[in-house]
Design a protein around this motif. Structure first.
Motif, mmCIF file in Angstrom:
data_model
loop_
_atom_site.group_PDB
_atom_site.id
_atom_site.type_symbol
_atom_site.label_atom_id
_atom_site.label_comp_id
_atom_site.label_asym_id
_atom_site.label_seq_id
_atom_site.Cartn_x
_atom_site.Cartn_y
_atom_site.Cartn_z
ATOM 1 N N ILE A 1 -0.438 10.877 -16.249
ATOM 2 C CA ILE A 1 -1.721 10.180 -16.133
ATOM 3 C C ILE A 1 -1.560 8.712 -16.493
ATOM 4 O O ILE A 1 -2.172 7.839 -15.888
ATOM 5 C CB ILE A 1 -2.786 10.899 -16.982
ATOM 6 N N THR A 2 -0.678 8.418 -17.474
ATOM 7 C CA THR A 2 -0.397 7.022 -17.794
ATOM 8 C C THR A 2 0.205 6.312 -16.587
ATOM 9 O O THR A 2 -0.112 5.152 -16.318
ATOM 10 C CB THR A 2 0.576 6.946 -18.985
ATOM 11 N N PHE B 1 0.819 -1.212 0.000
ATOM 12 C CA PHE B 1 0.000 0.000 0.000
ATOM 13 C C PHE B 1 0.857 1.268 0.000
ATOM 14 O O PHE B 1 0.432 2.299 -0.505
ATOM 15 C CB PHE B 1 -0.969 0.012 1.181
ATOM 16 N N ILE C 1 0.348 15.301 -25.767
ATOM 17 C CA ILE C 1 -0.329 14.101 -26.281
ATOM 18 C C ILE C 1 -0.344 14.049 -27.803
ATOM 19 O O ILE C 1 -0.192 12.976 -28.390
ATOM 20 C CB ILE C 1 -1.737 13.987 -25.694
ATOM 21 N N ILE D 1 -1.324 -6.095 -4.986
ATOM 22 C CA ILE D 1 -2.118 -6.242 -3.762
ATOM 23 C C ILE D 1 -2.896 -7.550 -3.794
ATOM 24 O O ILE D 1 -2.935 -8.289 -2.810
ATOM 25 C CB ILE D 1 -3.045 -5.024 -3.585
ATOM 26 N N LEU E 1 1.474 2.841 -3.304
ATOM 27 C CA LEU E 1 0.476 3.777 -3.829
ATOM 28 C C LEU E 1 1.006 5.204 -3.783
ATOM 29 O O LEU E 1 0.922 5.948 -4.759
ATOM 30 C CB LEU E 1 -0.811 3.661 -3.003
ATOM 31 N N PHE E 2 1.595 5.571 -2.616
ATOM 32 C CA PHE E 2 2.062 6.950 -2.455
ATOM 33 C C PHE E 2 3.309 7.208 -3.290
ATOM 34 O O PHE E 2 3.499 8.303 -3.810
ATOM 35 C CB PHE E 2 2.310 7.239 -0.974
ATOM 36 N N PHE F 1 -8.953 11.470 -20.058
ATOM 37 C CA PHE F 1 -8.018 10.432 -19.625
ATOM 38 C C PHE F 1 -7.808 10.516 -18.115
ATOM 39 O O PHE F 1 -7.752 9.499 -17.415
ATOM 40 C CB PHE F 1 -6.703 10.632 -20.380
ATOM 41 N N ALA G 1 -8.903 4.698 -10.388
ATOM 42 C CA ALA G 1 -8.041 3.682 -9.786
ATOM 43 C C ALA G 1 -7.988 3.817 -8.271
ATOM 44 O O ALA G 1 -7.867 2.822 -7.563
ATOM 45 C CB ALA G 1 -6.641 3.776 -10.374
ATOM 46 N N PHE H 1 2.097 7.674 -6.814
ATOM 47 C CA PHE H 1 1.388 8.947 -6.920
ATOM 48 C C PHE H 1 2.378 10.118 -6.928
ATOM 49 O O PHE H 1 2.239 11.053 -7.713
ATOM 50 C CB PHE H 1 0.409 9.093 -5.753
ATOM 51 N N ILE I 1 -0.478 6.904 -13.483
ATOM 52 C CA ILE I 1 -1.565 6.570 -12.560
ATOM 53 C C ILE I 1 -2.361 5.380 -13.096
ATOM 54 O O ILE I 1 -2.649 4.435 -12.365
ATOM 55 C CB ILE I 1 -2.467 7.801 -12.330
ATOM 56 N N VAL I 2 -2.690 5.414 -14.404
ATOM 57 C CA VAL I 2 -3.518 4.338 -14.964
ATOM 58 C C VAL I 2 -2.786 3.007 -14.857
ATOM 59 O O VAL I 2 -3.347 2.007 -14.402
ATOM 60 C CB VAL I 2 -3.863 4.634 -16.439
ATOM 61 N N PHE J 1 0.882 13.638 -20.200
ATOM 62 C CA PHE J 1 0.421 12.317 -20.625
ATOM 63 C C PHE J 1 1.103 11.219 -19.816
ATOM 64 O O PHE J 1 0.464 10.271 -19.361
ATOM 65 C CB PHE J 1 0.698 12.133 -22.123
ATOM 66 N N ILE K 1 -0.881 2.577 -10.716
ATOM 67 C CA ILE K 1 -1.825 2.477 -9.597
ATOM 68 C C ILE K 1 -3.007 1.596 -9.986
ATOM 69 O O ILE K 1 -3.396 0.698 -9.258
ATOM 70 C CB ILE K 1 -2.280 3.879 -9.144
ATOM 71 N N GLY K 2 -3.593 1.852 -11.178
ATOM 72 C CA GLY K 2 -4.786 1.105 -11.565
ATOM 73 C C GLY K 2 -4.481 -0.317 -11.990
ATOM 74 O O GLY K 2 -5.343 -1.188 -11.902
ATOM 75 N N LEU L 1 -0.324 -1.987 -9.260
ATOM 76 C CA LEU L 1 -0.501 -2.003 -7.807
ATOM 77 C C LEU L 1 -1.662 -2.913 -7.417
ATOM 78 O O LEU L 1 -1.560 -3.685 -6.449
ATOM 79 C CB LEU L 1 -0.724 -0.574 -7.306
ATOM 80 N N VAL L 2 -2.766 -2.847 -8.170
ATOM 81 C CA VAL L 2 -3.909 -3.717 -7.866
ATOM 82 C C VAL L 2 -3.489 -5.177 -7.995
ATOM 83 O O VAL L 2 -3.829 -6.023 -7.163
ATOM 84 C CB VAL L 2 -5.088 -3.380 -8.798
ATOM 85 N N LEU M 1 -5.962 16.720 -21.097
ATOM 86 C CA LEU M 1 -6.183 15.284 -20.986
ATOM 87 C C LEU M 1 -7.311 14.986 -20.013
ATOM 88 O O LEU M 1 -7.295 13.969 -19.330
ATOM 89 C CB LEU M 1 -4.907 14.607 -20.510
#
Lengths: 168, 349
Positions: free
Chosen positions: A56-57, A33, A130, A71, A36-37, B120, B127, A40, A59-60, A53, A63-64, A67-68, B117
């Motif tokens: 955000i990539t 966990f 982008i 976990i 996550l930080f 996006f 998440a 981020f 994070i996607v 870009f 983290i998304g 990390l999932v 963005l």
């Protein structure tokens, strides 16, 4: 100190502190966990570098996605094996080896940092990256892009094949 | 900074930024009270009863009473729970829900952050909800919480795919990921909305069926992503008590609850932006402008919040296998077909 500086130090402290927890925590769930930080904070640094870009990539994907996955992996294997997964203590030899390796890595990084001729821009030249990324991916780096997509497709098919219920 | 009236109003940068952050927060607090009242009153209307009637005229102060009740309740942390993560999870959930408000354009004159963005970004901050749910479910040290968290994560990840394809299709129509540009490309009368194929010649009637189907796919996927009935399997009370927030009480339960309501508004706003022209007036230039824009945006978004509440009290819950069947074998293939058709239209238009 401007707002950008405050934001930079905030993210830098966040990354270092959470990365420290990832490495030193005895509880492997805390390590997962704390990532996550770290992720981020890295995304925050990307924003400060005008790489919107990439941020955000980050994070996607990290983290998304990753990390999932980590976990879930830790959560599901922790109880099944009946053994508490914990980061063990190290012997003296291991500590010395790690220390030497870390010093060598640090010297290498400092050398790279001082020797490289950094290209710095005075002010942000682009509002967004982008469009350029999209154009480059579909022109100059098309082959790499296509190979990556085929590789991912193969991975998806392989995962579905492994997970499929055996009929016989 | 043309899309933000606060910068013009306040000279100091720091004060302006704080004001820009506070404005959506105040909006969410007020909206949550209205949505709680809506939930209570619509539920009682569907079930042919009056609902709360004693707190204030027709019970309209009931949500305030509910919030005060939740705040002053005893805050229990189970003895066997992992205290640090247990206490952290509601905050992660709320940060994820509130972070989405950073890019939502409330009107032509107010976008907290007008980034290129935006679409996006909205997809990315989802998440945090998964991490918050899994953290809370694991830290509670309760099998129902863990089951609920895993169901929720599986559900959100599955339904992100059709929702993401729908986002891509609209982005290809608009040629932009900036939420304000997507809204501006739908200006004019309501037949220019992407629900009806967007701006274009009469031949767009061939693409209208695809955008309508895409709209339904997106609506269903967002319902599933907010864990609302008929997709509230993660908190199905007849099977797993209350899912990932079984062990939460008092203020922390309120934060989970609050994050759920904030997420409901975020997805409703997203549907509004992508398919219903955002802050555009349905009647061309009639009743348009900065203030009318905010009015139309909030009206449209509130309509979809109403739809979510309405569906919750009308439809029964799906089974887990039905949910996965619907996500992977119905919504994903149909969304791909719609994406190809819409992308082809965007190319030849």
């Amino acid at each position: 100190m401007s707002l950008i500086d405050i934001a930079f130090y905030f993210f830098a402290i966040l990354i270092i502190a959470s990365a420290y927890i990832v490495v030193t925590s005895k509880n492997i769930m805390y390590s997962a966990f704390a990532l996550l930080f770290t992720f981020f904070g890295v995304a925050g640094i990307y924003v400060l570098l005008n790489a919107d870009f990439l941020a955000i990539t980050q994070i996607v994907i990290y983290i998304g996605g990753i990390l999932v996955l980590i976990i879930f992996g830790v959560m599901l294997t922790n109880r099944i094996t009946g053994v508490d997964i914990k980061t063990g203590t190290m012997s003296k030899f291991q500590i010395w080896m790690t220390a030497i390796l870390c010093v060598i890595a640090a010297i290498g990084l400092i050398l790279i940092f001082t020797q490289t001729n950094w290209n710095t821009a005075l002010s942000p030249t682009k509002a967004s990256t982008i469009e350029d990324i999209g154009t480059l991916l579909l022109t100059d780096y098309l082959i790499g892009f296509e190979i990556a997509s085929v590789l991912l497709l193969i991975a998806i098919i392989g995962a579905a094949l492994i997970a499929r219920r055996k009929t016989n | 900074m043309e899309h933000n009236f606060i910068y013009n109003l306040i000279n100091s940068d720091i004060v302006a930024i704080i004001a820009i952050i506070l404005l959506p927060l105040i909006f969410v607090l007020i909206y949550a009270l209205i949505a709680i009242l809506g939930e209570l009153k619509i539920a009682s209307f569907v079930q042919e009863r009056l609902g709360p009637m004693r707190t204030g005229p027709w019970g309209i102060i009931q949500p305030v009473a509910e919030v005060v009740k939740l705040i002053q309740k005893e805050d229990i942390t189970p003895a066997a729970a992992d205290k640090k993560l247990f206490n952290l999870a509601p905050y992660i959930m709320f940060v994820g829900a509130f972070a989405a408000f950073a890019v939502i354009p409330f009107g032509p004159a107010f976008v907290p952050a007008d980034i290129n963005l935006g679409l996006f970004y909205l997809f990315a901050v989802g998440a945090f909800a998964i991490i918050g749910i899994v953290m809370g479910g694991w830290a509670s040290n309760n099998k129902y919480s863990l089951l609920g968290a895993m169901r929720s994560a599986a559900q959100i990840i599955s339904y992100e795919i059709p929702a993401g394809v729908a986002l891509l299709a609209i982005a290809s129509l608009a040629g932009s990921l900036n939420l304000n540009e997507i809204i501006e490309s739908q200006s004019g009368w309501f037949w220019n909305w992407y629900l009806f194929g967007g701006d274009g010649p009469i031949w767009k009637i061939f693409v209208i069926p695809f955008t309508l189907i895409l709209f339904i796919i997106f609506l269903v996927s967002t319902l599933a992503e907010t864990n609302r009935t008929p997709f509230d399997i993660p908190e199905g009370e007849s099977e797993i008590v209350a899912g990932y927030h079984t062990e939460y009480s008092g203020i922390k339960f309120a934060m989970f609850f609050f994050a759920e309501y904030a997420n409901m508004f975020v997805v409703s706003a997203l549907i509004t932006i992508l398919f219903l022209g955002g802050w555009n007036s349905p009647f061309g230039d009639f009743m348009s402008g900065p203030i009318w824009g905010a009015f139309w945006f909030i009206l449209k978004a509130f309509f979809f919040v109403f739809v979510q509440i309405w569906l919750r009290w009308t439809l029964p819950r799906l089974r887990v296998d039905q949910l996965m069947y619907m996500g992977w074998k119905v919504l994903v293939p149909f969304s791909f077909v719609c994406f190809f058709a819409i992308a082809f239209w965007a190319m030849v238009k």
